[in-house]
Scaffold this active site. Structure first.
Site, PDB file in Angstrom:
ATOM      1  N   HIS A   1       0.835  -1.203   0.000  1.00 48.90           N
ATOM      2  CA  HIS A   1       0.000   0.000   0.000  1.00 48.90           C
ATOM      3  C   HIS A   1       0.870   1.253   0.000  1.00 48.90           C
ATOM      4  O   HIS A   1       0.605   2.199  -0.760  1.00 48.90           O
ATOM      5  CB  HIS A   1      -0.918   0.016   1.215  1.00 48.90           C
ATOM      6  CG  HIS A   1      -1.614   1.327   1.391  1.00 48.90           C
ATOM      7  ND1 HIS A   1      -2.701   1.707   0.623  1.00 48.90           N
ATOM      8  CD2 HIS A   1      -1.349   2.385   2.218  1.00 48.90           C
ATOM      9  CE1 HIS A   1      -3.075   2.925   0.973  1.00 48.90           C
ATOM     10  NE2 HIS A   1      -2.276   3.357   1.934  1.00 48.90           N
ATOM     11  N   GLU A   2       1.891   1.275   0.835  1.00 44.46           N
ATOM     12  CA  GLU A   2       2.737   2.467   0.964  1.00 44.46           C
ATOM     13  C   GLU A   2       3.509   2.772  -0.315  1.00 44.46           C
ATOM     14  O   GLU A   2       3.847   3.928  -0.580  1.00 44.46           O
ATOM     15  CB  GLU A   2       3.721   2.289   2.127  1.00 44.46           C
ATOM     16  CG  GLU A   2       3.091   2.184   3.510  1.00 44.46           C
ATOM     17  CD  GLU A   2       2.517   3.507   3.995  1.00 44.46           C
ATOM     18  OE1 GLU A   2       2.895   4.558   3.450  1.00 44.46           O
ATOM     19  OE2 GLU A   2       1.687   3.483   4.922  1.00 44.46           O
ATOM     20  N   THR A   3       3.804   1.751  -1.103  1.00 39.13           N
ATOM     21  CA  THR A   3       4.646   1.930  -2.293  1.00 39.13           C
ATOM     22  C   THR A   3       3.887   1.793  -3.607  1.00 39.13           C
ATOM     23  O   THR A   3       4.514   1.695  -4.667  1.00 39.13           O
ATOM     24  CB  THR A   3       5.790   0.895  -2.288  1.00 39.13           C
ATOM     25  OG1 THR A   3       5.217  -0.428  -2.281  1.00 39.13           O
ATOM     26  CG2 THR A   3       6.694   1.066  -1.077  1.00 39.13           C
TER      27      THR A   3
END
Length: 281
Positions: free
Chosen positions: A141-143
């Site tokens: 999700h973060e990347t």
């Protein structure tokens, strides 16, 4: 001429030897105060003691700033859960034009995972698989599905000038980098101290060195948050979301929570484990 030891000299030799043994034992006890490890900024040796230098950070080092050049073990620990094929199926979805394509490597992940005792190895088979799935879900999700290495269009240099322990370096920005988007000077400083890189003066290395990049993410997971405790104690995946970004929880951003949960469900399926309960936060 043969020299014969007298009774007194034998006694002196005995007590001298005994004293030496006691001294050695005391030294071992002192070195072993941090037995089983978890000491901030130090290496955990293959025998479970904290310290620095080759004896602690070299071959067999379990966690901390290990320096062993041995190839990462892929048959035990996290490597027994995440094969290179499974890893590539998780991170391999990034398009060819993505900066993260080819950056997030299997060997780097295994090296980082093995540097932290207990990561993906402290519970039952199902618990360990859920922890790995939860880690990758939040990282994905973060990347943007491992497409990005650095935060896109950061609106801040993430410098907390009030933090005197880890002061910002002139001209440096501490925006999100790596699998869990390490941010802020105090996190770069603390991670650098633990992993042994200059996080304040060279934050860019988190975006250029794949192993250090993964290590910062596992450091955050294991040391700087309660993600590890949350997922291994049965609190559920939702507790890891709260640990990483509590502002998303309690209706703060339902879309981002759903994104993390979707990744988690997908990766649990790939690891052949049920998701457990409490997926939301």
């Amino acid at each position: 001429m043969q020299i014969m030891a007298t009774q007194n000299s034998k006694s002196n030799i005995f007590w001298s030897s005994s004293a030496s043994v006691v001294l050695v034992l005391l030294l071992l006890v002192d070195v072993g105060v941090c037995q089983n490890c978890g000491c901030n900024g130090l290496c955990c040796s293959q025998y479970g003691y904290c310290g620095s230098g080759e004896a602690y950070c070299g071959a067999g080092c379990k966690e901390g700033p290990c320096s062993s050049s041995s190839p990462p073990s892929t048959g035990t620990g996290v490597g027994s859960i995440v094969s290179s094929d499974v890893f590539n199926s998780i991170v391999g979805g990034a398009a060819s034009g993505c900066a993260g394509n080819g950056f997030y490597t299997y060997d780097s992940f295994i090296s980082a995972a093995n540097a932290f005792n207990g990561f993906g190895t402290s519970g039952s088979s199902d618990v360990n698989k859920r922890e790995i799935a939860a880690f990758f879900a939040n990282a994905a999700h973060e990347t943007g599905g491992f497409c990005y290495i650095e935060e896109q269009n950061p609106t801040s240099i993430y410098c907390d000038a009030s933090n005197t322990q880890y002061p910002c370096a002139s001209g440096k920005t501490y925006h999100g980098r790596g699998p869990l988007q390490l941010s802020w000077n105090y996190n770069y400083g603390a991670a650098g101290s633990y992993i042994q890189f200059d996080g304040l003066n060279n934050p860019e290395i988190v975006g250029t060195d794949s192993t250090i990049s993964f290590k910062t993410a596992v450091w955050f997971w294991m040391v700087n948050s309660n993600c590890h405790t949350a997922i291994t104690s049965g609190q559920g995946f939702g507790a890891t979301i709260r640990a990483i970004n509590s502002m998303e929880c309690d209706g703060g951003n339902a879309a981002t929570v759903a994104s993390r949960v979707n990744y988690y469900q997908k990766f649990c399926q790939q690891l052949n484990v049920d998701t457990g309960s409490n997926l939301q936060c």
